[in-house]
Design a protein around this motif. Structure first.
Motif, mmCIF file in Angstrom:
data_model
loop_
_atom_site.group_PDB
_atom_site.id
_atom_site.type_symbol
_atom_site.label_atom_id
_atom_site.label_comp_id
_atom_site.label_asym_id
_atom_site.label_seq_id
_atom_site.Cartn_x
_atom_site.Cartn_y
_atom_site.Cartn_z
ATOM 1 N N UNK A 1 11.336 -1.904 9.745
ATOM 2 C CA UNK A 1 10.731 -2.187 11.198
ATOM 3 C C UNK A 1 9.749 -1.017 11.573
ATOM 4 N N UNK A 2 8.696 -1.380 12.319
ATOM 5 C CA UNK A 2 7.669 -0.093 12.688
ATOM 6 C C UNK A 2 8.383 0.932 13.201
ATOM 7 N N UNK A 3 9.747 1.107 13.673
ATOM 8 C CA UNK A 3 10.470 2.179 14.055
ATOM 9 C C UNK A 3 10.936 3.046 12.844
ATOM 10 N N UNK A 4 10.985 2.365 11.519
ATOM 11 C CA UNK A 4 11.558 3.126 10.309
ATOM 12 C C UNK A 4 10.557 3.615 9.680
ATOM 13 N N UNK A 5 9.233 3.572 10.157
ATOM 14 C CA UNK A 5 8.208 4.084 9.280
ATOM 15 C C UNK A 5 8.342 5.583 9.076
ATOM 16 N N UNK A 6 8.041 6.167 7.994
ATOM 17 C CA UNK A 6 7.967 7.587 7.689
ATOM 18 C C UNK A 6 9.484 8.068 7.556
ATOM 19 N N UNK A 7 10.408 7.301 7.580
ATOM 20 C CA UNK A 7 11.649 7.874 7.358
ATOM 21 C C UNK A 7 12.279 7.754 6.107
ATOM 22 N N UNK B 1 6.144 4.289 3.693
ATOM 23 C CA UNK B 1 6.164 4.774 5.036
ATOM 24 C C UNK B 1 5.158 4.858 6.076
ATOM 25 N N UNK B 2 4.229 3.825 5.780
ATOM 26 C CA UNK B 2 3.328 3.437 6.850
ATOM 27 C C UNK B 2 1.936 4.073 6.509
ATOM 28 N N UNK B 3 1.885 4.798 5.355
ATOM 29 C CA UNK B 3 0.565 5.563 5.115
ATOM 30 C C UNK B 3 -0.275 4.666 4.229
ATOM 31 N N UNK B 4 -1.327 3.856 5.006
ATOM 32 C CA UNK B 4 -2.291 3.249 4.190
ATOM 33 C C UNK B 4 -3.767 3.784 4.178
ATOM 34 N N UNK B 5 -4.126 4.334 4.829
ATOM 35 C CA UNK B 5 -5.567 5.078 4.956
ATOM 36 C C UNK B 5 -5.584 6.001 4.245
ATOM 37 N N UNK B 6 -6.917 6.347 3.488
ATOM 38 C CA UNK B 6 -6.838 7.454 2.794
ATOM 39 C C UNK B 6 -6.362 8.710 3.156
ATOM 40 N N UNK B 7 -6.475 9.001 4.608
ATOM 41 C CA UNK B 7 -6.205 10.133 5.440
ATOM 42 C C UNK B 7 -4.889 10.162 5.204
ATOM 43 N N UNK B 8 -4.075 8.960 5.622
ATOM 44 C CA UNK B 8 -2.584 9.118 5.749
ATOM 45 C C UNK B 8 -2.069 9.159 4.423
ATOM 46 N N UNK B 9 -2.739 8.619 3.408
ATOM 47 C CA UNK B 9 -2.043 8.859 2.113
ATOM 48 C C UNK B 9 -2.184 10.348 1.675
ATOM 49 N N UNK B 10 -3.037 10.691 1.927
ATOM 50 C CA UNK B 10 -3.533 12.333 1.669
ATOM 51 C C UNK B 10 -2.140 13.049 2.310
ATOM 52 N N UNK B 11 -2.020 12.597 3.710
ATOM 53 C CA UNK B 11 -1.344 13.545 4.515
ATOM 54 C C UNK B 11 0.479 13.405 3.856
ATOM 55 N N UNK B 12 0.749 12.234 3.375
ATOM 56 C CA UNK B 12 1.957 11.835 2.794
ATOM 57 C C UNK B 12 2.165 12.466 1.684
ATOM 58 N N UNK B 13 0.952 12.588 0.753
ATOM 59 C CA UNK B 13 1.397 13.314 -0.480
ATOM 60 C C UNK B 13 1.587 14.682 -0.469
ATOM 61 N N UNK B 14 0.938 15.285 0.343
ATOM 62 C CA UNK B 14 1.122 16.818 0.867
ATOM 63 C C UNK B 14 2.536 16.942 1.202
ATOM 64 N N UNK B 15 2.944 15.808 2.159
ATOM 65 C CA UNK B 15 4.246 16.294 2.681
ATOM 66 C C UNK B 15 5.486 15.924 1.719
#
Length: 407
Positions: free
Chosen positions: A75-81, A293-307
């Motif tokens: 669900x949307x509440x799980x994203x990023x967990x 984790x809900x990272x679809x845009x290039x900016x979010x994907x980059x942030x996810x990779x760093x994290x």
């Protein structure tokens, strides 16, 4: 004795070039084609190969599932967990040899050869890993700021007629962080078996102080190397105890310690131009986790990779905070990861309470307690289940725990 391989047995990386060709090394993958700098040694006659010094394999993430007790539909509440990953041993086996440079301005320089099997033995994945590691190092070494001292230095490479890829790195240490932790845990066991805690209290306190200083310096160097990579749009993606090389494991020599990151076969280029379109084979798992984790845009994907790199660095931090301070067999990397992820669901406060009740873990607890619990605070930040809340590498370096252990 070092043995020079027969000249007709070897070719520089990239089959289209002869050993004595002045042409630069090129990778063979179509999607990551990159010229190396001319300063790299591509002539196989410039090297002598010595003895086999070790071998190892890689771990592959083979599937993905939800956190324990949850469904696989998010669900949307799980994203990023946090998500549970099934890990299996990869098919590519790496061999390591010592050696040296025999010609040119670097003559006499000791090197470590990292040997990737050819396609016949390792498949296309082996060639892709070798090419990716080559590209990663050349891009990181091509900097007006100079080469970061916290990364191993690529000197050159060649390819055998059987397709093996030989990458030559300057030899700046033969021990890994895993080796250091193992040796120190063995010493803790011997000390306690001999009554060291009772009869040599002062010596024990000095040993703990030196260990805290050494481990903090090790963490600082590791994070400097990771920050350097992140500043240059590169993820490590294999950070762990075996991927950090040390020039010494003698704690009295901590002032001279220089940790260096190695193993960039799965390194990922996160420039925005590379985050669009289909991912490469070696980064598919990373971007699958990102989309989960809900990272679809290039900016979010980059942030996810760093994290994602920071999370791995957090597990490495936990490993160094526990294993060198505990008796042999008390704690290992896998057990510690299970304790943090599965037993306590990344609740670091609850983890501390559990460890506080175990006398065998008290020195580790006291280390993380420094600075009014600064170590636990940093560990919680780096292992935050929500990737959006994890700190950047430079922020980790600036955290107060990174100085309290060396004061």
């Amino acid at each position: 004795m070092l043995l020079a391989p027969p000249p007709d047995w070897l070719l520089p990386v990239g089959r289209i070039y002869r050993p004595n060709s002045p042409a630069p090394i090129r990778t063979r993958t179509r999607t990551t084609r990159l010229c190396c700098r001319a300063s790299l040694i591509t002539n196989s006659d410039s090297f002598e190969v010595g003895r086999l010094i070790g071998s190892y394999g890689f771990m592959n993430i083979t599937s993905f599932s939800g956190s324990p007790g949850t469904d696989n539909e998010y669900s949307s509440g799980d994203l990023g967990q946090l998500r549970v990953q099934d890990v299996g041993e990869g098919s590519v086996k790496i061999r390591l040899y010592d050696g040296r440079v025999t010609q040119g301005p670097l003559k006499g320089t000791p090197v470590v050869f990292k040997v990737y099997p050819g396609q016949r033995a390792g498949g296309i994945e082996a060639d892709m890993m070798a090419a990716n590691e080559l590209n990663a190092h050349t891009s990181l070494q091509d900097s007006s700021d100079g080469i970061c001292q916290n990364l191993v230095t690529l000197i050159g490479g060649f390819e055998t007629r059987t397709g093996e890829q030989w990458l030559a790195f300057r030899s700046d240490g033969k021990y890994s962080a895993a080796d250091y932790a193992k040796v120190m845990s063995e010493r803790v066991s011997k000390s306690r078996a001999g009554g060291g805690q009772v009869w040599n209290k002062f010596e024990q306190e000095e040993t703990i102080k030196r260990r805290r200083y050494f481990v903090t310096k090790l963490l600082q160097g590791t994070m400097r190397g990771l920050a350097y990579m992140h500043d240059r749009e590169r993820l490590h993606q294999s950070l762990g105890p075996a991927s950090v090389i040390l020039n010494t494991i003698v704690e009295r020599e901590a002032i001279y310690l220089v940790p260096r990151l190695r193993d960039l076969a799965f390194s990922v280029d996160i420039r925005y131009s590379n985050l669009e379109g289909r991912p490469g084979l070696l980064s598919e798992g990373l971007w699958r986790r990102a989309s989960t984790a809900g990272a679809f845009t290039p900016m979010d994907k980059r942030a996810f990779g760093l994290a994602d790199d920071i999370y791995a660095a957090g597990l490495f931090f936990a490993y160094l905070a526990f294993v060198p301070f505990c008796e042999e067999g008390t704690m290992d990397g896998l057990s510690l990861q299970r304790l943090l992820e599965s037993t306590f669901q990344l609740d670091i406060g609850a983890t501390r309470e559990y460890c506080l009740a175990d006398d065998g873990l008290l020195d580790a607890v006291k280390f993380l307690d420094l600075g009014d619990g600064a170590g636990w605070e940093l560990l919680q930040a780096m292992l935050n289940p929500d990737f959006r809340k994890r700190p950047m590498a430079q922020t980790v370096l600036n955290h107060r725990f990174m100085t309290v252990g060396v004061l």
